[in-house]
Scaffold this motif. Sequence first.
Motif, PDB file in Angstrom:
ATOM      1  N   PRO A   3    -105.703  -7.900 -78.535  1.00  0.00           N
ATOM      2  CA  PRO A   3    -104.384  -7.267 -78.378  1.00  0.00           C
ATOM      3  C   PRO A   3    -103.457  -7.810 -79.468  1.00  0.00           C
ATOM      4  O   PRO A   3    -103.639  -8.922 -79.937  1.00  0.00           O
ATOM      5  N   HIS A   4    -102.511  -6.965 -79.902  1.00  0.00           N
ATOM      6  CA  HIS A   4    -101.596  -7.424 -80.945  1.00  0.00           C
ATOM      7  C   HIS A   4    -100.780  -8.585 -80.417  1.00  0.00           C
ATOM      8  O   HIS A   4    -100.288  -8.525 -79.310  1.00  0.00           O
ATOM      9  N   PRO A   5    -100.591  -9.625 -81.247  1.00  0.00           N
ATOM     10  CA  PRO A   5     -99.764 -10.733 -80.785  1.00  0.00           C
ATOM     11  C   PRO A   5     -98.330 -10.263 -80.533  1.00  0.00           C
ATOM     12  O   PRO A   5     -97.682 -10.677 -79.604  1.00  0.00           O
ATOM     13  N   SER A   6     -97.825  -9.327 -81.370  1.00  0.00           N
ATOM     14  CA  SER A   6     -96.477  -8.825 -81.102  1.00  0.00           C
ATOM     15  C   SER A   6     -96.615  -7.623 -80.190  1.00  0.00           C
ATOM     16  O   SER A   6     -97.274  -6.650 -80.507  1.00  0.00           O
ATOM     17  N   PHE A   7     -95.959  -7.704 -79.048  1.00  0.00           N
ATOM     18  CA  PHE A   7     -96.064  -6.635 -78.055  1.00  0.00           C
ATOM     19  C   PHE A   7     -95.014  -5.608 -78.429  1.00  0.00           C
ATOM     20  O   PHE A   7     -93.888  -5.673 -77.987  1.00  0.00           O
ATOM     21  N   SER A   8     -95.367  -4.696 -79.340  1.00  0.00           N
ATOM     22  CA  SER A   8     -94.323  -3.819 -79.871  1.00  0.00           C
ATOM     23  C   SER A   8     -94.133  -2.617 -78.958  1.00  0.00           C
ATOM     24  O   SER A   8     -94.979  -2.304 -78.131  1.00  0.00           O
ATOM     25  N   ASN A   9     -92.993  -1.938 -79.170  1.00  0.00           N
ATOM     26  CA  ASN A   9     -92.706  -0.716 -78.409  1.00  0.00           C
ATOM     27  C   ASN A   9     -93.828   0.294 -78.500  1.00  0.00           C
ATOM     28  O   ASN A   9     -94.026   1.093 -77.616  1.00  0.00           O
ATOM     29  N   MET A  10     -94.523   0.275 -79.649  1.00  0.00           N
ATOM     30  CA  MET A  10     -95.562   1.269 -79.879  1.00  0.00           C
ATOM     31  C   MET A  10     -96.753   1.065 -78.942  1.00  0.00           C
ATOM     32  O   MET A  10     -97.493   1.990 -78.675  1.00  0.00           O
ATOM     33  N   ASP A  11     -96.945  -0.164 -78.485  1.00  0.00           N
ATOM     34  CA  ASP A  11     -98.096  -0.447 -77.629  1.00  0.00           C
ATOM     35  C   ASP A  11     -97.742  -0.359 -76.152  1.00  0.00           C
ATOM     36  O   ASP A  11     -98.507  -0.761 -75.296  1.00  0.00           O
ATOM     37  N   GLU A  12     -96.550   0.170 -75.868  1.00  0.00           N
ATOM     38  CA  GLU A  12     -96.165   0.312 -74.466  1.00  0.00           C
ATOM     39  C   GLU A  12     -96.453   1.731 -74.010  1.00  0.00           C
ATOM     40  O   GLU A  12     -96.542   2.654 -74.806  1.00  0.00           O
ATOM     41  N   ARG A  13     -96.514   1.871 -72.690  1.00  0.00           N
ATOM     42  CA  ARG A  13     -96.720   3.185 -72.090  1.00  0.00           C
ATOM     43  C   ARG A  13     -95.390   3.946 -72.152  1.00  0.00           C
ATOM     44  O   ARG A  13     -94.373   3.430 -71.730  1.00  0.00           O
ATOM     45  N   PRO A  14     -95.404   5.163 -72.689  1.00  0.00           N
ATOM     46  CA  PRO A  14     -94.142   5.920 -72.745  1.00  0.00           C
ATOM     47  C   PRO A  14     -93.757   6.418 -71.351  1.00  0.00           C
ATOM     48  O   PRO A  14     -94.570   6.383 -70.429  1.00  0.00           O
ATOM     49  N   GLU A  15     -92.527   6.873 -71.221  1.00  0.00           N
ATOM     50  CA  GLU A  15     -92.113   7.446 -69.939  1.00  0.00           C
ATOM     51  C   GLU A  15     -92.142   8.963 -70.035  1.00  0.00           C
ATOM     52  O   GLU A  15     -91.908   9.534 -71.098  1.00  0.00           O
ATOM     53  N   LEU A  16     -92.400   9.591 -68.893  1.00  0.00           N
ATOM     54  CA  LEU A  16     -92.518  11.054 -68.869  1.00  0.00           C
ATOM     55  C   LEU A  16     -91.250  11.713 -69.417  1.00  0.00           C
ATOM     56  O   LEU A  16     -91.312  12.654 -70.200  1.00  0.00           O
ATOM     57  N   LYS A  17     -90.093  11.166 -69.019  1.00  0.00           N
ATOM     58  CA  LYS A  17     -88.817  11.766 -69.431  1.00  0.00           C
ATOM     59  C   LYS A  17     -88.708  11.786 -70.961  1.00  0.00           C
ATOM     60  O   LYS A  17     -88.310  12.778 -71.563  1.00  0.00           O
ATOM     61  N   GLU A  18     -89.089  10.678 -71.570  1.00  0.00           N
ATOM     62  CA  GLU A  18     -88.975  10.585 -73.034  1.00  0.00           C
ATOM     63  C   GLU A  18     -89.947  11.565 -73.706  1.00  0.00           C
ATOM     64  O   GLU A  18     -89.633  12.185 -74.715  1.00  0.00           O
ATOM     65  N   LEU A  19     -91.136  11.762 -73.111  1.00  0.00           N
ATOM     66  CA  LEU A  19     -92.111  12.695 -73.691  1.00  0.00           C
ATOM     67  C   LEU A  19     -91.585  14.119 -73.587  1.00  0.00           C
ATOM     68  O   LEU A  19     -91.716  14.914 -74.514  1.00  0.00           O
ATOM     69  N   GLN A  20     -90.974  14.431 -72.442  1.00  0.00           N
ATOM     70  CA  GLN A  20     -90.440  15.784 -72.267  1.00  0.00           C
ATOM     71  C   GLN A  20     -89.332  16.064 -73.272  1.00  0.00           C
ATOM     72  O   GLN A  20     -89.185  17.183 -73.757  1.00  0.00           O
ATOM     73  N   GLU A  21     -88.539  15.038 -73.562  1.00  0.00           N
ATOM     74  CA  GLU A  21     -87.416  15.254 -74.476  1.00  0.00           C
ATOM     75  C   GLU A  21     -87.850  15.277 -75.935  1.00  0.00           C
ATOM     76  O   GLU A  21     -87.314  16.025 -76.734  1.00  0.00           O
ATOM     77  N   ARG A  22     -88.838  14.415 -76.295  1.00  0.00           N
ATOM     78  CA  ARG A  22     -89.088  14.197 -77.724  1.00  0.00           C
ATOM     79  C   ARG A  22     -90.361  14.837 -78.254  1.00  0.00           C
ATOM     80  O   ARG A  22     -90.525  14.967 -79.458  1.00  0.00           O
ATOM     81  N   VAL A  23     -91.286  15.167 -77.348  1.00  0.00           N
ATOM     82  CA  VAL A  23     -92.562  15.691 -77.850  1.00  0.00           C
ATOM     83  C   VAL A  23     -92.727  17.120 -77.331  1.00  0.00           C
ATOM     84  O   VAL A  23     -93.527  17.395 -76.446  1.00  0.00           O
ATOM     85  N   ARG A  24     -91.906  18.015 -77.897  1.00  0.00           N
ATOM     86  CA  ARG A  24     -91.861  19.372 -77.349  1.00  0.00           C
ATOM     87  C   ARG A  24     -92.812  20.301 -78.114  1.00  0.00           C
ATOM     88  O   ARG A  24     -92.416  21.361 -78.585  1.00  0.00           O
ATOM     89  N   THR A  25     -94.054  19.892 -78.240  1.00  0.00           N
ATOM     90  CA  THR A  25     -95.013  20.713 -78.981  1.00  0.00           C
ATOM     91  C   THR A  25     -95.501  21.872 -78.120  1.00  0.00           C
ATOM     92  O   THR A  25     -95.620  21.739 -76.908  1.00  0.00           O
ATOM     93  N   VAL A  26     -95.788  23.012 -78.775  1.00  0.00           N
ATOM     94  CA  VAL A  26     -96.388  24.118 -78.018  1.00  0.00           C
ATOM     95  C   VAL A  26     -97.906  23.921 -77.938  1.00  0.00           C
ATOM     96  O   VAL A  26     -98.590  24.559 -77.142  1.00  0.00           O
ATOM     97  N   LYS A  27     -98.428  22.996 -78.759  1.00  0.00           N
ATOM     98  CA  LYS A  27     -99.891  22.794 -78.783  1.00  0.00           C
ATOM     99  C   LYS A  27    -100.304  21.754 -77.733  1.00  0.00           C
ATOM    100  O   LYS A  27    -101.004  20.791 -78.032  1.00  0.00           O
ATOM    101  N   TRP A  28     -99.836  21.967 -76.534  1.00  0.00           N
ATOM    102  CA  TRP A  28    -100.086  20.962 -75.482  1.00  0.00           C
ATOM    103  C   TRP A  28    -101.575  20.824 -75.158  1.00  0.00           C
ATOM    104  O   TRP A  28    -102.056  19.738 -74.861  1.00  0.00           O
ATOM    105  N   HIS A  29    -102.310  21.937 -75.267  1.00  0.00           N
ATOM    106  CA  HIS A  29    -103.732  21.913 -74.910  1.00  0.00           C
ATOM    107  C   HIS A  29    -104.518  21.074 -75.932  1.00  0.00           C
ATOM    108  O   HIS A  29    -105.294  20.179 -75.565  1.00  0.00           O
ATOM    109  N   ALA A  30    -104.272  21.336 -77.202  1.00  0.00           N
ATOM    110  CA  ALA A  30    -104.960  20.580 -78.267  1.00  0.00           C
ATOM    111  C   ALA A  30    -104.579  19.099 -78.193  1.00  0.00           C
ATOM    112  O   ALA A  30    -105.416  18.215 -78.381  1.00  0.00           O
TER     113      ALA A  30
END
Length: 218
Positions: A3-30
């Motif tokens: 595991p990375h010694p620095s526990f960065s934001n990138m290695d955390e589990r995102p929240e559903l709310k943030e995904l809904q707001e920021r990852v609005r892709t139409v290619k949800w299936h792919a």
Amino acid sequence: GQPHPSFSNMDERPELKELQERVRTVKWHALGIQLDIENSTLDGIAIQFANNVDDCRRTMFSTWLSTMPSQKCTRRELLQALRSRAVAENHMADEYQKSFQKRTHSVPEVDSSDTKSAMITLNVLRSKHAELCRLLNGSEPTLLSLTAEMFAKGIIDMNIKIDVCKKGGFSGADILLTHVQMKIEQSPEHLHIVQKALENEQFLDEIVKKMKRESTQE
């Protein structure tokens, strides 16, 4: 890998709310395929919501968050999937990543030893689930006060609280701990609240500490 010694934001589990707001892709299936969700599950989602993109995407993300092991369920994994050839949402990935890097500078660093200790608590809740249920079964006052504490802190809702108190014993403890674990997995920041609550219960505190020592030695 280590595991990375620095526990960065990138290695955390995102929240559903943030995904809904920021990852609005139409290619949800792919994107779902890239995130290792079964094709049959994705087809089921498409049928269930008659291909409504927003609903399909939201359900795909919540499936990902609730079924993947935590090391595979990180913002880093999501960024890789967005940038994959099949999805090719590079601009969206860049914007999403930038929004985090901005936030990281403004948010004070969580002490990583704190985070580590909290992660071990979560592992204990997972791996020693039945054992903890048995212990709570043997101590009704602890079960009731822990339930009250989790309710007061917003970790469980009224229905679950009523359910736990009505059933009591082993099955009450099972309901409580299952919901506590789910809540933490949805939003890791609740882990510290749960840890505090466990520490407040003298009886549980000793046991959880002992289990944590065992799990770090394994």
